[in-house]
Design a protein around this motif. Structure first.
Motif, PDB file in Angstrom:
ATOM      1  N   ARG A 153       0.813  -1.218   0.000  1.00 43.25           N
ATOM      2  CA  ARG A 153       0.000   0.000   0.000  1.00 43.25           C
ATOM      3  C   ARG A 153       0.848   1.272   0.000  1.00 43.25           C
ATOM      4  O   ARG A 153       0.590   2.200  -0.772  1.00 43.25           O
ATOM      5  N   GLY A 154       1.875   1.313   0.831  1.00 42.11           N
ATOM      6  CA  GLY A 154       2.728   2.499   0.918  1.00 42.11           C
ATOM      7  C   GLY A 154       3.470   2.765  -0.383  1.00 42.11           C
ATOM      8  O   GLY A 154       3.555   3.906  -0.844  1.00 42.11           O
ATOM      9  N   THR A 155       4.021   1.708  -0.975  1.00 36.44           N
ATOM     10  CA  THR A 155       4.761   1.862  -2.228  1.00 36.44           C
ATOM     11  C   THR A 155       3.835   2.351  -3.343  1.00 36.44           C
ATOM     12  O   THR A 155       4.173   3.273  -4.083  1.00 36.44           O
ATOM     13  N   VAL A 156       2.679   1.744  -3.456  1.00 36.20           N
ATOM     14  CA  VAL A 156       1.729   2.144  -4.501  1.00 36.20           C
ATOM     15  C   VAL A 156       1.262   3.567  -4.261  1.00 36.20           C
ATOM     16  O   VAL A 156       1.163   4.372  -5.192  1.00 36.20           O
ATOM     17  N   SER A 157       1.028   3.913  -3.028  1.00 35.24           N
ATOM     18  CA  SER A 157       0.604   5.265  -2.688  1.00 35.24           C
ATOM     19  C   SER A 157       1.669   6.283  -3.104  1.00 35.24           C
ATOM     20  O   SER A 157       1.346   7.328  -3.668  1.00 35.24           O
ATOM     21  N   LEU A 182       3.923   5.863  -5.454  1.00 33.44           N
ATOM     22  CA  LEU A 182       3.974   5.872  -6.909  1.00 33.44           C
ATOM     23  C   LEU A 182       2.860   6.741  -7.499  1.00 33.44           C
ATOM     24  O   LEU A 182       3.033   7.376  -8.541  1.00 33.44           O
ATOM     25  N   LEU A 183       1.728   6.765  -6.833  1.00 33.09           N
ATOM     26  CA  LEU A 183       0.598   7.565  -7.290  1.00 33.09           C
ATOM     27  C   LEU A 183       0.716   9.029  -6.863  1.00 33.09           C
ATOM     28  O   LEU A 183      -0.089   9.861  -7.260  1.00 33.09           O
ATOM     29  N   GLY A 184       1.728   9.326  -6.046  1.00 30.64           N
ATOM     30  CA  GLY A 184       1.925  10.703  -5.596  1.00 30.64           C
ATOM     31  C   GLY A 184       0.944  11.137  -4.531  1.00 30.64           C
ATOM     32  O   GLY A 184       0.581  12.299  -4.427  1.00 30.64           O
ATOM     33  N   ARG A 185       0.518  10.214  -3.739  1.00 28.17           N
ATOM     34  CA  ARG A 185      -0.464  10.520  -2.689  1.00 28.17           C
ATOM     35  C   ARG A 185       0.212  10.642  -1.354  1.00 28.17           C
ATOM     36  O   ARG A 185       1.161  10.203  -1.016  1.00 28.17           O
TER      37      ARG A 185
END
Length: 71
Positions: free
Chosen positions: A62-66, A68-71
């Motif tokens: 979740r943290g990595t994807v977040s 990557l999405l710039g969130r």
């Protein structure tokens, strides 16, 4: 038509801005307001969908994807 409204509509509509050039200044301002409101609703809906998608992911990614999405 006020120049700022014309500039915003040209940015949002691109070449399609010619389709609304015949509208009155009041109608153009109303159209610009309606488009701005629709864009805000769309952004809120997209953010909510993104948040829900992140909640469905395993916590480890979740943290990595977040990030990557710039969130």
């Amino acid at each position: 038509m006020r120049s700022d409204v014309r500039m915003v509509l040209r940015h949002w509509l691109g070449a399609d801005v010619r389709a609304v050039e015949g509208l009155s200044d009041d109608a153009l301002e109303e159209l610009c307001g309606a488009l701005a409101a629709a864009r805000k609703r769309q952004a809120r809906t997209l953010a909510a969908a993104s948040d829900e998608a992140l909640r469905q992911m395993p916590p480890m990614v979740r943290g990595t994807v977040s990030r990557l999405l710039g969130r």
